[in-house]
Write a protein that holds these residues in place. Structure first.
Motif, PDB file in Angstrom:
ATOM      1  N   SER A 167      27.239  57.456  46.365  1.00 17.95           N
ATOM      2  CA  SER A 167      28.301  56.591  45.839  1.00 17.95           C
ATOM      3  C   SER A 167      28.462  56.780  44.333  1.00 17.95           C
ATOM      4  O   SER A 167      27.545  57.206  43.643  1.00 17.95           O
ATOM      5  CB  SER A 167      27.989  55.128  46.157  1.00 17.95           C
ATOM      6  OG  SER A 167      26.715  54.774  45.665  1.00 17.95           O
ATOM      7  N   ASP A 168      29.651  56.453  43.836  1.00  9.13           N
ATOM      8  CA  ASP A 168      29.954  56.575  42.403  1.00  9.13           C
ATOM      9  C   ASP A 168      30.970  55.498  42.060  1.00  9.13           C
ATOM     10  O   ASP A 168      32.165  55.658  42.273  1.00  9.13           O
ATOM     11  CB  ASP A 168      30.507  57.965  42.098  1.00  9.13           C
ATOM     12  CG  ASP A 168      30.724  58.195  40.609  1.00  9.13           C
ATOM     13  OD1 ASP A 168      30.929  57.206  39.872  1.00  9.13           O
ATOM     14  OD2 ASP A 168      30.700  59.369  40.182  1.00  9.13           O
ATOM     15  N   HIS A 213      33.992  56.526  39.726  1.00 10.82           N
ATOM     16  CA  HIS A 213      34.909  57.632  40.014  1.00 10.82           C
ATOM     17  C   HIS A 213      36.259  57.090  40.485  1.00 10.82           C
ATOM     18  O   HIS A 213      36.315  56.216  41.355  1.00 10.82           O
ATOM     19  CB  HIS A 213      34.309  58.551  41.077  1.00 10.82           C
ATOM     20  CG  HIS A 213      34.989  59.870  41.156  1.00 10.82           C
ATOM     21  ND1 HIS A 213      36.217  60.055  41.747  1.00 10.82           N
ATOM     22  CD2 HIS A 213      34.610  61.093  40.673  1.00 10.82           C
ATOM     23  CE1 HIS A 213      36.572  61.321  41.655  1.00 10.82           C
ATOM     24  NE2 HIS A 213      35.614  61.974  41.008  1.00 10.82           N
ATOM     25  N   TYR A 247      36.742  57.050  44.284  1.00 13.11           N
ATOM     26  CA  TYR A 247      35.709  56.555  45.195  1.00 13.11           C
ATOM     27  C   TYR A 247      36.152  55.346  46.008  1.00 13.11           C
ATOM     28  O   TYR A 247      35.948  55.306  47.221  1.00 13.11           O
ATOM     29  CB  TYR A 247      34.423  56.215  44.425  1.00 13.11           C
ATOM     30  CG  TYR A 247      33.331  55.770  45.379  1.00 13.11           C
ATOM     31  CD1 TYR A 247      32.788  56.669  46.288  1.00 13.11           C
ATOM     32  CD2 TYR A 247      32.882  54.456  45.404  1.00 13.11           C
ATOM     33  CE1 TYR A 247      31.805  56.270  47.190  1.00 13.11           C
ATOM     34  CE2 TYR A 247      31.903  54.053  46.296  1.00 13.11           C
ATOM     35  CZ  TYR A 247      31.376  54.955  47.182  1.00 13.11           C
ATOM     36  OH  TYR A 247      30.423  54.569  48.092  1.00 13.11           O
ATOM     37  N   SER A 302      33.828  49.782  44.980  1.00 10.34           N
ATOM     38  CA  SER A 302      33.365  50.637  46.069  1.00 10.34           C
ATOM     39  C   SER A 302      34.286  50.707  47.280  1.00 10.34           C
ATOM     40  O   SER A 302      34.118  51.609  48.102  1.00 10.34           O
ATOM     41  CB  SER A 302      31.978  50.173  46.532  1.00 10.34           C
ATOM     42  OG  SER A 302      32.006  48.819  46.926  1.00 10.34           O
ATOM     43  N   TRP A 305      39.906  60.224  49.108  1.00 10.39           N
ATOM     44  CA  TRP A 305      38.543  60.343  49.640  1.00 10.39           C
ATOM     45  C   TRP A 305      38.142  61.807  49.798  1.00 10.39           C
ATOM     46  O   TRP A 305      37.002  62.185  49.494  1.00 10.39           O
ATOM     47  CB  TRP A 305      38.429  59.601  50.960  1.00 10.39           C
ATOM     48  CG  TRP A 305      37.039  59.620  51.522  1.00 10.39           C
ATOM     49  CD1 TRP A 305      36.611  60.227  52.666  1.00 10.39           C
ATOM     50  CD2 TRP A 305      35.861  59.042  50.925  1.00 10.39           C
ATOM     51  NE1 TRP A 305      35.263  60.054  52.833  1.00 10.39           N
ATOM     52  CE2 TRP A 305      34.775  59.329  51.785  1.00 10.39           C
ATOM     53  CE3 TRP A 305      35.640  58.307  49.770  1.00 10.39           C
ATOM     54  CZ2 TRP A 305      33.479  58.911  51.504  1.00 10.39           C
ATOM     55  CZ3 TRP A 305      34.342  57.894  49.488  1.00 10.39           C
ATOM     56  CH2 TRP A 305      33.281  58.197  50.355  1.00 10.39           C
ATOM     57  N   TYR A 350      37.162  62.992  46.503  1.00 10.92           N
ATOM     58  CA  TYR A 350      35.840  62.491  46.119  1.00 10.92           C
ATOM     59  C   TYR A 350      34.726  63.301  46.772  1.00 10.92           C
ATOM     60  O   TYR A 350      33.741  63.668  46.111  1.00 10.92           O
ATOM     61  CB  TYR A 350      35.669  61.003  46.471  1.00 10.92           C
ATOM     62  CG  TYR A 350      34.284  60.539  46.101  1.00 10.92           C
ATOM     63  CD1 TYR A 350      33.958  60.283  44.778  1.00 10.92           C
ATOM     64  CD2 TYR A 350      33.269  60.453  47.058  1.00 10.92           C
ATOM     65  CE1 TYR A 350      32.670  59.938  44.406  1.00 10.92           C
ATOM     66  CE2 TYR A 350      31.974  60.103  46.697  1.00 10.92           C
ATOM     67  CZ  TYR A 350      31.685  59.847  45.375  1.00 10.92           C
ATOM     68  OH  TYR A 350      30.402  59.517  45.007  1.00 10.92           O
ATOM     69  N   ARG A 375      31.621  65.214  45.057  1.00 11.32           N
ATOM     70  CA  ARG A 375      30.208  65.019  45.402  1.00 11.32           C
ATOM     71  C   ARG A 375      29.563  66.314  45.846  1.00 11.32           C
ATOM     72  O   ARG A 375      28.475  66.692  45.384  1.00 11.32           O
ATOM     73  CB  ARG A 375      30.068  63.968  46.505  1.00 11.32           C
ATOM     74  CG  ARG A 375      28.621  63.723  46.899  1.00 11.32           C
ATOM     75  CD  ARG A 375      28.475  63.238  48.315  1.00 11.32           C
ATOM     76  NE  ARG A 375      29.001  64.186  49.293  1.00 11.32           N
ATOM     77  CZ  ARG A 375      28.953  64.000  50.607  1.00 11.32           C
ATOM     78  NH1 ARG A 375      28.404  62.901  51.095  1.00 11.32           N
ATOM     79  NH2 ARG A 375      29.457  64.892  51.434  1.00 11.32           N
TER      80      ARG A 375
END
Length: 420
Positions: A125-126, A129, A132, A148, A160, A163, A167
């Motif tokens: 998780s971030d 970002h 995110y 989140s 997504w 993201y 990651r």
């Protein structure tokens, strides 16, 4: 992949929670997520993070000296601030803080110079970002957070996917640049395994570094379990590790003075290895990169105990099941020597129940003093109780005394209910 053999014999690892949160001593990431501090005030710490006395060689010297075999550094926590020079950029200490340099390379190099295994923590998780909070998977009873989760009806699948590319790009960098022996993931609870694309991530990691050990926060692609902050009453199936703080906090918090004593840490450690696990003991360096003296003192205390009792630590497996001895124990790899831990001074004798083996010799680990022993009772298949004479005060360890029980063969235990 088969589990790497180094992991189960490591026994002690060091967890390091280090990042911009150490500037003001706020809880790592969670402090702005839960509202302990405003997001703005938390992020202001970026401008004051210098790592001015960061010395990974000194860290590695300490970790090796206390008997650790691996260490795990938080390369990116949930706040999204990377500690290395990442090409998949959101926030990092190289460009966004006065530290102005990569902090992971020196860490990995210093550990390897001392034959320690390199572990890198990375949060799936971030919370900073921009792509995110574009999907939803809220746990029952947990309110959604703007950091989140997307609001109902505002999910953005394209964001997504961006993201996940970010990651995967960062994890790929960690694998390619640092060849970690272990990747310690976190933050997995915020999405499902399919949403995280865990299979694809595991394939990416193992294609680049096939011997990398993955923790259970890779969900079904993890290699070992990671209970947190409390010794389990029943050992998890397979390899496992207990991650534990020295005080009550993962990161540096100057207001947290509730440090565990060396005696307590020895108890945690022996109970954990006695159940077949590793202890991953956490430190929280200050903003400048120095580890607080209270934590160093406790690490060194635990390390001194380990050095004095290394035969009962390294090259051992889980010991007796509960009920056979009133305390933890380990068993030598050839299964011919039991190591019994006694936290308190025995008054008369130490007993072992259900032992079918004859005992050849008992001695106090560290002093070598031999102790008398005898068996009372027993009938047919049910063995009697093995009684070991209590050590004299001069042979007692300040924190925990260990008795080495040499058997006439491989350990043979009776586990039945007795004669009807």
């Amino acid at each position: 992949m088969p589990m790497q053999p180094w992991f189960s014999d490591a026994k002690l690892g060091i967890f390091i929670h280090y990042g911009v949160y150490a500037v003001d001593g706020w809880a790592e990431s969670w402090s702005f997520y839960t509202g302990e501090v405003t997001h703005e005030r938390y992020m202001e710490q970026l401008g004051r993070f210098t790592a001015s006395r960061y010395d990974p060689a000194a860290w590695a010297d300490l970790f090796a000296r206390v008997g650790a075999r691996y260490a795990v550094l938080t390369t990116k926590h949930h706040d999204g601030v990377a500690l290395w020079d990442t090409g998949h950029r959101n926030l990092d200490v190289v460009r966004d803080t006065p530290a102005g340099r990569d902090l992971v390379t020196g860490f990995a190099d210093a550990l390897r110079e001392r034959d320690l295994k390199v572990g890198l923590y990375y949060s799936h998780s971030d919370w900073n970002h921009p792509d995110y909070a574009s999907l939803r998977h809220v746990r029952p009873g947990e309110p959604p957070s703007p950091f989140s989760h997307a609001e109902p009806g505002k999910e953005d699948p394209a964001a997504w996917r961006r993201y996940l590319a970010y990651r995967d790009g960062q994890v790929g960098e960690l694998v390619d640049r640092f060849r970690p022996d272990l990747l310690w993931f976190d933050g997995e609870w915020e999405r499902t395994e399919d949403q995280w694309r865990m299979r694809e991530l595991a394939e990416l990691i193992l294609a680049g570094a096939p011997d990398t050990v993955l923790n259970a926060r890779m969900l079904s692609y993890g290699d070992y379990a990671t209970p947190e902050q409390g010794v389990p009453l029943q050992a998890p199936d397979g390899p496992w590790e207990l991650c534990l703080t020295i005080n009550d906090s993962w990161s540096y918090r100057p207001t947290d003075h509730d440090h565990k004593s060396v005696r307590q840490l020895v108890r945690y450690f022996t109970e954990t290895i006695g159940m077949g696990g590793n202890l991953l003991l956490d430190v929280g360096p200050m903003e400048d990169g120095t580890i607080p003296a209270e934590q160093v003192e406790r690490l060194e205390g635990l390390g001194a105990w380990i050095a004095e009792h290394s035969d009962a630590v390294y090259g051992t497996v889980a010991g007796l099941p509960a009920g056979h001895h009133y305390g933890p124990s380990t068993l030598s790899a050839d299964r011919r020597t039991l190591y019994l831990t006694c936290f308190d001074a025995p008054r008369e004798a130490v007993s072992v129940r259900g032992l079918r083996n004859a005992v050849r010799r008992v001695s106090v680990l560290g002093t070598g003093t031999e102790l008398g022993h005898h068996v009372t009772g027993g009938l047919d298949a049910v063995p009697g109780v093995t009684w070991i004479d209590a050590p004299v005060p001069a042979d007692l360890d300040e924190y925990a005394t260990v008795l080495a029980v040499e058997l006439d063969g491989e350990l043979d235990l009776y586990r039945g209910a007795g004669r009807d």
